[in-house]
Each structure stands twice: as C-alpha cells, then as structure tokens.
Design a protein around this motif. Structure first.
Motif, mmCIF file in Angstrom:
data_model
loop_
_atom_site.group_PDB
_atom_site.id
_atom_site.type_symbol
_atom_site.label_atom_id
_atom_site.label_comp_id
_atom_site.label_asym_id
_atom_site.label_seq_id
_atom_site.Cartn_x
_atom_site.Cartn_y
_atom_site.Cartn_z
ATOM 1 N N GLU A 126 0.825 -1.220 0.000
ATOM 2 C CA GLU A 126 0.000 0.000 0.000
ATOM 3 C C GLU A 126 0.854 1.263 0.000
ATOM 4 O OE1 GLU A 126 -3.854 -1.832 2.406
ATOM 5 O OE2 GLU A 126 -2.861 -0.037 3.177
ATOM 6 N N ILE A 127 1.934 1.258 0.777
ATOM 7 C CA ILE A 127 2.801 2.440 0.853
ATOM 8 C C ILE A 127 3.344 2.797 -0.520
ATOM 9 C CG2 ILE A 127 5.028 3.296 1.695
ATOM 10 C CD1 ILE A 127 4.454 1.783 4.329
ATOM 11 N N LEU A 128 3.881 1.809 -1.233
ATOM 12 C CA LEU A 128 4.505 2.090 -2.533
ATOM 13 C C LEU A 128 3.486 2.255 -3.651
ATOM 14 C CD1 LEU A 128 7.755 -0.065 -2.429
ATOM 15 C CD2 LEU A 128 7.485 2.391 -2.086
ATOM 16 N N GLU A 129 2.303 1.686 -3.500
ATOM 17 C CA GLU A 129 1.233 1.959 -4.468
ATOM 18 C C GLU A 129 0.839 3.431 -4.419
ATOM 19 O OE1 GLU A 129 -1.355 -2.167 -5.054
ATOM 20 O OE2 GLU A 129 -2.000 -0.686 -3.567
ATOM 21 N N GLU A 130 0.852 3.972 -3.224
ATOM 22 C CA GLU A 130 0.437 5.367 -3.050
ATOM 23 C C GLU A 130 1.560 6.354 -3.346
ATOM 24 O OE1 GLU A 130 -2.029 8.052 0.193
ATOM 25 O OE2 GLU A 130 -1.555 5.969 0.648
ATOM 26 N N ASN A 131 2.801 5.998 -3.001
ATOM 27 C CA ASN A 131 3.936 6.889 -3.263
ATOM 28 C C ASN A 131 5.160 6.046 -3.607
ATOM 29 O OD1 ASN A 131 6.060 8.735 -3.232
ATOM 30 N ND2 ASN A 131 5.162 9.967 -1.584
ATOM 31 N N LYS A 132 5.400 5.865 -4.895
ATOM 32 C CA LYS A 132 6.500 5.015 -5.362
ATOM 33 C C LYS A 132 7.873 5.631 -5.110
ATOM 34 C CE LYS A 132 6.062 6.768 -10.124
ATOM 35 N NZ LYS A 132 7.201 7.690 -10.042
ATOM 36 N N ASP A 133 7.901 6.921 -4.712
ATOM 37 C CA ASP A 133 9.175 7.615 -4.521
ATOM 38 C C ASP A 133 9.709 7.529 -3.087
ATOM 39 O OD1 ASP A 133 9.263 8.484 -7.191
ATOM 40 O OD2 ASP A 133 7.955 10.182 -6.736
ATOM 41 N N ILE A 134 9.027 6.788 -2.218
ATOM 42 C CA ILE A 134 9.492 6.645 -0.832
ATOM 43 C C ILE A 134 10.900 6.056 -0.821
ATOM 44 C CG2 ILE A 134 9.124 5.389 1.338
ATOM 45 C CD1 ILE A 134 7.176 7.689 1.006
ATOM 46 N N ASP A 135 11.797 6.690 -0.042
ATOM 47 C CA ASP A 135 13.194 6.242 0.061
ATOM 48 C C ASP A 135 13.442 5.360 1.281
ATOM 49 O OD1 ASP A 135 14.283 7.882 -2.179
ATOM 50 O OD2 ASP A 135 13.665 9.543 -0.893
ATOM 51 N N TYR A 136 12.747 5.664 2.383
ATOM 52 C CA TYR A 136 12.936 4.949 3.647
ATOM 53 C C TYR A 136 11.569 4.564 4.221
ATOM 54 C CZ TYR A 136 17.889 6.275 4.154
ATOM 55 O OH TYR A 136 19.248 6.411 3.984
ATOM 56 N N VAL A 137 11.506 3.382 4.817
ATOM 57 C CA VAL A 137 10.327 2.985 5.596
ATOM 58 C C VAL A 137 10.797 2.666 7.009
ATOM 59 C CG1 VAL A 137 8.394 1.389 5.824
ATOM 60 C CG2 VAL A 137 9.216 2.012 3.552
ATOM 61 N N LEU A 138 10.193 3.329 8.005
ATOM 62 C CA LEU A 138 10.528 3.108 9.416
ATOM 63 C C LEU A 138 9.406 2.313 10.063
ATOM 64 C CD1 LEU A 138 12.606 5.287 8.710
ATOM 65 C CD2 LEU A 138 12.179 6.344 10.924
ATOM 66 N N VAL A 139 9.777 1.232 10.761
ATOM 67 C CA VAL A 139 8.787 0.285 11.270
ATOM 68 C C VAL A 139 9.122 -0.131 12.706
ATOM 69 C CG1 VAL A 139 7.589 -1.887 10.798
ATOM 70 C CG2 VAL A 139 8.668 -0.633 8.905
ATOM 71 N N PRO A 140 8.146 -0.074 13.628
ATOM 72 C CA PRO A 140 8.389 -0.585 14.991
ATOM 73 C C PRO A 140 8.658 -2.095 14.969
ATOM 74 C CG PRO A 140 6.393 0.769 14.906
ATOM 75 C CD PRO A 140 6.803 0.511 13.490
ATOM 76 N N ILE A 141 9.487 -2.553 15.908
ATOM 77 C CA ILE A 141 9.772 -3.986 16.032
ATOM 78 C C ILE A 141 9.441 -4.473 17.439
ATOM 79 C CG2 ILE A 141 11.542 -5.789 15.996
ATOM 80 C CD1 ILE A 141 13.130 -4.213 14.032
ATOM 81 N N GLY A 142 8.635 -5.530 17.503
ATOM 82 C CA GLY A 142 8.408 -6.270 18.739
ATOM 83 C C GLY A 142 8.958 -7.671 18.501
ATOM 84 N N GLY A 143 8.056 -8.559 18.054
ATOM 85 C CA GLY A 143 8.503 -9.899 17.683
ATOM 86 C C GLY A 143 9.088 -9.958 16.293
ATOM 87 N N GLY A 144 8.782 -8.949 15.462
ATOM 88 C CA GLY A 144 9.381 -8.854 14.141
ATOM 89 C C GLY A 144 8.473 -9.175 12.972
ATOM 90 N N GLY A 145 7.214 -9.541 13.237
ATOM 91 C CA GLY A 145 6.309 -9.907 12.147
ATOM 92 C C GLY A 145 5.975 -8.758 11.212
ATOM 93 N N LEU A 146 5.746 -7.579 11.774
ATOM 94 C CA LEU A 146 5.376 -6.414 10.968
ATOM 95 C C LEU A 146 6.491 -6.014 10.021
ATOM 96 C CD1 LEU A 146 3.491 -4.038 10.274
ATOM 97 C CD2 LEU A 146 4.456 -2.819 12.245
ATOM 98 N N ILE A 147 7.688 -5.825 10.564
ATOM 99 C CA ILE A 147 8.791 -5.371 9.720
ATOM 100 C C ILE A 147 9.191 -6.449 8.712
ATOM 101 C CG2 ILE A 147 10.704 -6.111 11.222
ATOM 102 C CD1 ILE A 147 12.046 -3.392 10.475
ATOM 103 N N SER A 148 9.033 -7.734 9.052
ATOM 104 C CA SER A 148 9.363 -8.802 8.119
ATOM 105 C C SER A 148 8.473 -8.756 6.885
ATOM 106 C CB SER A 148 9.213 -10.171 8.793
ATOM 107 O OG SER A 148 10.080 -10.281 9.886
#
Length: 400
Positions: A161-183
């Motif tokens: 969804e992020i890149l569909e909306e803005n293909k020019d994104i250079d960095y994605v910052l993601v919280p990590i707990g167990g790691g499922g989201l960022i994976s």
C-alpha cells in the motif's frame, strides 16, 4: 523465506475486510528531521492497529476443522483484537491470553469482540507460555502474533500500500516487537523497489531484535522494561529474524523520553492518537543521518487508555520544554515575588503554580525558596527566562 506472491494473495483476501490507511504528509515531523515524512496511520485501522491484517489472513486460510477446534492466541493487546475480530467474522471461537500489564482498553475492546480473556504473566512471553499450555491441553488452534508466514504476509500488505500510493518513498521506518510487521513490510517493499531502505525501531528497554542481529543468533533478553507495551518482547521469532537479517538495513533504538515527545507531537499537530509502540517510527525519524529523503513512518497502533494519554501529555510537555519547573532562593523581603512575576509576564510565560516556602532554605530567617511551574513556548524560551533571572542575581535550579 516469505514469497512476495503470498503477500499479494493476502492483499486480495483483505481488500473487503481492512480499511485502507492512506499516507498523511506531516509538516511538523518533516521539519524535525529535514526530510519529507509521511505517516502510515494503522492506528486508524478497524481494530486500532495493523494486527487485523495478519490475523485475518491466517484465520481465513485455516480449514473448517482447525477453526472448529477453537482458536487461542497470546497478545499484549493488538493481536488479541485482530484475532477476536477475524474469528467473529469467520465464525470461530477465540480465547486470548494477555499479560496482566495489558492496558484496560485493550482487554475490554477484545472482550467486546467476543473473545474469552485470560490474564497471565507480567510480559508477552509469559502469556505466550500459558497459551501454548492451553493449546496442548484443550486442542485449540494457536494463532501466533508474529512467528508465522501467513501472519507476516498479512502485515506485508502495508508495504504494498505504501509504494502503491507513493512510489518515490526512500525509507520505511517500522516498529519492532517480535518482528512480524517489519518482516512482512520489508519483504514487500524490497521486492517492489530493491533500493528502498527499511529501518526497524525498538525501545532501549526491549531491543531483542537488535541484539539478536548484532550477535548473529536469536537472543532472549532477561527482562524488558518500556512504556511501549506493544513491543515488550524478550525474544523475537526465528522466522522474522531470518527475514530481518536479509532485508532490514538498520535498527534504531529510542528512549522513553523520545517516545513521549513523538506521542505529543502527533497528538498536538495531527489530532491523532498513537500508542507508545505505535509512535516509535516517528520518534526515530529525526535520528536518521539523511536529508531531503521521502520517509514513510508506520504508526502500528493507537490503542491506549485515557489515563496513560494524560501522563504522556504531561511528560511530553516537559520533554519538549513546554512545561518548566524551576526553583530560586529569594530575600525574605516585600516585593521580591513581584520581580519574578514581572519578568515572567514580560517574557509571556504563563504561571501554572507558585510555591513560596520559607522553611526549606539554609538561612530561613532571611531567605525563602520559590518553586515555579510555568508554561513556555519551548527550550529557547526557557533559556531566555533563565538568562533574565540570572541578570537580577538569582541562581536558577531546574526541577524538571
């Protein structure tokens, strides 16, 4: 490793289930870090967090027999609501084991979705052990919050969804707990745009993934201590660990004060509530050593109780220099308090409280202690106030 096609299939399953959380440009966070910051507001998701994506994808793929056994999960709150929502929608019964420290709003919200709740342990890992015990005893089907490829695929739909909306994104910052989201997100965005940088964010008191990556093997922390309860995990999953090793470019750690500051900025400027774990990415945005880049910050959730919000607002105001408390010793003579009041008034500082005490000074016969709590416009304003007070011969001591 997760196949990108599985994330695409998950996206199709979720099209009519989850809410599309469009990117929001943030001028204030952009100004803070001299980059172009976009918020991915998963706190606005149907259950208040991204976890619905993975939970629904997983449960929708179960056989009728697996669902009829009943579902069990362990969660600090957001996975619980995702599982409860998906179970209700797909006709299954869910039992959720939650740590005793889980915020009341998350417990009550999960109950309202029809799940049975068991409170067990002081952190996620202890709740997880209890859930696994019940799985064996009762024959339930276990729905893991992060160490499962179907769960990870569901979370990865955020990256698409992020890149569909803005293909020019250079960095994605993601919280990590167990790691499922960022994976999931890293797998998706690296497939679509290999040049993109994926940065994980952990609180200093719960940096299990960072330590695991540094040691080249899974590390279990002795304890976790953080206000970000949603990522208070002692040991990441082995599946996320293998994906993070391959796709994640760096992991930034954040202090409790930085979390509070990000929470306040989000609330005050975007009128949006993010939970402590949810704002980790925003807190990390100004710790990147880059300029003029397009950055997407995933707010993973917004399920937080009102009492915690009140505490965070007050602490955030102090951290940002919006509330300032100081003390000075004054001669015990008429008119001294008026001098302080005039300086504060002339500098447009708003007095919240004065405490005037003659019994706590070294020389209580000739001096009094004044403790003042004031509202200011920020740290530069505080410096100006202190300068003016010192100009009239006062020694200023910061209380907080």
């Amino acid at each position: 490793m997760l196949n990108f096609n599985e994330i695409q299939k998950a996206k199709e399953r979720l099209n009519d289930v989850t809410k599309k959380t469009n990117l929001i440009y943030s001028q204030v966070f952009s100004n803070e870090c001299n980059n172009e910051v976009y918020i991915k507001p998963e706190n606005l998701q149907l259950t208040g967090a991204y976890k619905l994506r993975g939970a629904y994808n997983k449960i929708s793929k179960l056989s009728d027999e697996e669902r009829q056994k009943g579902l069990i999960a362990s969660s600090a709150g957001n996975h619980a609501q995702g599982v409860a929502y998906a179970a209700k929608k797909l006709g299954a019964k869910a039992t959720i084991v939650m740590p005793k420290s889980t915020p009341i709003i998350k417990v009550e919200s999960t109950k309202k979705l029809g799940a049975d709740i068991i409170l067990e342990g002081e952190c996620y890992d202890e709740a997880y052990a209890k859930a696994r015990q019940l799985e064996e005893q009762e024959g339930y089907t276990f729905i893991h919050p992060f160490n499962d490829l179907d769960i990870i695929a569901g979370q990865g739909t955020i990256g698409i969804e992020i890149l569909e909306e803005n293909k020019d994104i250079d960095y994605v910052l993601v919280p990590i707990g167990g790691g499922g989201l960022i994976s999931g997100i890293a797998t998706a965005v690296k497939h679509i745009k290999p040049s993109i940088k994926v940065i994980g964010v952990e609180p200093i008191g719960a940096m299990a993934m960072k330590k695991s990556i540094e040691n080249g093997k899974l590390i279990e922390l002795d304890s976790v201590k953080t206000i970000a309860d949603g990522v208070a995990v002692k040991r990441p999953g082995d599946i996320p660990f293998s994906i993070v090793k391959k796709y994640v470019d760096d992991i930034i750690t954040i202090s409790e004060y930085e979390i509070m500051e990000a929470f306040l900025l989000l609330l005050e400027n975007h009128k949006m509530v993010g939970e402590n774990a949810g704002v980790l990415s925003l807190a990390a945005s100004k710790k990147l050593n880059v300029k003029n880049k397009k950055i997407a910050c995933v707010i993973s959730g917004g399920n937080i109780d009102v009492l915690t919000i009140s505490t965070l607002i007050n602490r955030g105001l102090v951290t940002r220099g919006r509330i300032y408390c100081f003390s000075v010793e004054l001669p015990n003579t008429p008119g001294e308090l008026n001098k302080i009041s005039k300086i504060l008034s002339d500098l447009n500082a708003n007095v919240i409280k004065f405490e005037h005490n003659r019994y706590v000074t070294y020389d209580r016969l000739t001096n009094v202690k004044l403790e003042a709590t004031i509202e200011t416009s920020g740290k530069e304003h505080i410096e100006l106030i202190n300068k003016k007070l010192k100009e009239i011969g006062l020694e200023v001591k910061t209380v907080h």
